[in-house]
Structures are given as C-alpha cells and as structure tokens.
Design a protein around this motif. Structure first.
Motif, PDB file in Angstrom:
ATOM      1  N   THR A 195      14.526  15.967  17.087  1.00 58.53           N
ATOM      2  CA  THR A 195      14.679  14.765  16.271  1.00 58.53           C
ATOM      3  C   THR A 195      13.395  14.337  15.571  1.00 58.53           C
ATOM      4  O   THR A 195      13.440  13.538  14.644  1.00 58.53           O
ATOM      5  CB  THR A 195      15.191  13.579  17.121  1.00 58.53           C
ATOM      6  N   GLU A 196      12.253  14.868  15.977  1.00 60.69           N
ATOM      7  CA  GLU A 196      10.984  14.518  15.341  1.00 60.69           C
ATOM      8  C   GLU A 196      10.585  15.510  14.251  1.00 60.69           C
ATOM      9  O   GLU A 196       9.570  15.318  13.584  1.00 60.69           O
ATOM     10  CB  GLU A 196       9.885  14.429  16.397  1.00 60.69           C
ATOM     11  N   ALA A 197      11.347  16.577  14.053  1.00 62.51           N
ATOM     12  CA  ALA A 197      10.997  17.617  13.086  1.00 62.51           C
ATOM     13  C   ALA A 197      11.444  17.246  11.675  1.00 62.51           C
ATOM     14  O   ALA A 197      12.500  16.662  11.481  1.00 62.51           O
ATOM     15  CB  ALA A 197      11.639  18.940  13.484  1.00 62.51           C
ATOM     16  N   LEU A 198      10.620  17.615  10.702  1.00 61.24           N
ATOM     17  CA  LEU A 198      10.992  17.468   9.293  1.00 61.24           C
ATOM     18  C   LEU A 198      11.597  18.764   8.760  1.00 61.24           C
ATOM     19  O   LEU A 198      12.346  18.758   7.807  1.00 61.24           O
ATOM     20  CB  LEU A 198       9.759  17.104   8.456  1.00 61.24           C
ATOM     21  N   GLY A 199      11.260  19.868   9.355  1.00 61.65           N
ATOM     22  CA  GLY A 199      11.761  21.185   8.967  1.00 61.65           C
ATOM     23  C   GLY A 199      11.485  22.157  10.090  1.00 61.65           C
ATOM     24  O   GLY A 199      10.931  21.781  11.130  1.00 61.65           O
ATOM     25  N   PHE A 200      11.835  23.436   9.898  1.00 60.03           N
ATOM     26  CA  PHE A 200      11.652  24.413  10.966  1.00 60.03           C
ATOM     27  C   PHE A 200      10.192  24.591  11.353  1.00 60.03           C
ATOM     28  O   PHE A 200       9.876  24.846  12.505  1.00 60.03           O
ATOM     29  CB  PHE A 200      12.239  25.764  10.577  1.00 60.03           C
ATOM     30  N   ALA A 201       9.278  24.447  10.398  1.00 56.78           N
ATOM     31  CA  ALA A 201       7.860  24.602  10.721  1.00 56.78           C
ATOM     32  C   ALA A 201       7.410  23.555  11.735  1.00 56.78           C
ATOM     33  O   ALA A 201       6.503  23.803  12.523  1.00 56.78           O
ATOM     34  CB  ALA A 201       7.026  24.511   9.451  1.00 56.78           C
ATOM     35  N   ASP A 202       8.057  22.394  11.711  1.00 57.45           N
ATOM     36  CA  ASP A 202       7.712  21.299  12.630  1.00 57.45           C
ATOM     37  C   ASP A 202       8.550  21.313  13.906  1.00 57.45           C
ATOM     38  O   ASP A 202       8.308  20.512  14.803  1.00 57.45           O
ATOM     39  CB  ASP A 202       7.949  19.944  11.966  1.00 57.45           C
ATOM     40  N   CYS A 203       9.539  22.170  13.994  1.00 62.27           N
ATOM     41  CA  CYS A 203      10.518  22.126  15.064  1.00 62.27           C
ATOM     42  C   CYS A 203       9.981  22.686  16.383  1.00 62.27           C
ATOM     43  O   CYS A 203       9.502  23.813  16.450  1.00 62.27           O
ATOM     44  CB  CYS A 203      11.759  22.921  14.644  1.00 62.27           C
TER      45      CYS A 203
END
Length: 68
Positions: free
Chosen positions: A54-62
């Motif tokens: 839930t805190e990710a903006l995209g896969f790089a942040d996941c």
C-alpha cells in the motif's frame, strides 16, 4: 538468449493484462488512466503494486508486506 528485465510495464504487456480482466475492472483502470492523464500501463502497474504494498507508487517501490 537472456531475457531483458524491465523496470516498467510495457504498453503491450498492459494490453495483454487488460484483455484478460473482467470488463468492469478493465473499464475502471482505463477510466482512471484517462482521469489522471497517465498511460494505462502505468495505472495497471500502480494498481498491482498498491495491491502488494500500500505504500508503493510502482513496482520499483514495491516491497510486498511492508504496507500491511
């Protein structure tokens, strides 16, 4: 030949994913992309990433499990 890793979902991959989703989900993702003026592949990627984290903006942040 080694597969090339991508940092972002390609337009053709997003299309393949969208074609396999129920119509109401596909329509909602396309509508959201239009609403925020983003490419639909970015919206599909963000939807999947936010499901996993839930805190990710995209896969790089996941980082699955972090947002729960």
């Amino acid at each position: 030949m080694q597969a090339k890793l991508q940092e972002q979902l390609s337009a053709s991959d997003a299309t393949a994913i969208l074609e396999r989703l129920p119509e109401r989900i596909r329509a909602a993702l396309i509508e959201r992309a239009t609403e925020i003026e983003y490419p639909v592949e970015a919206v599909v990627e963000m939807a999947i990433a936010s499901f996993l984290d839930t805190e990710a903006l995209g896969f790089a942040d996941c980082k699955p499990g972090r947002g729960q």
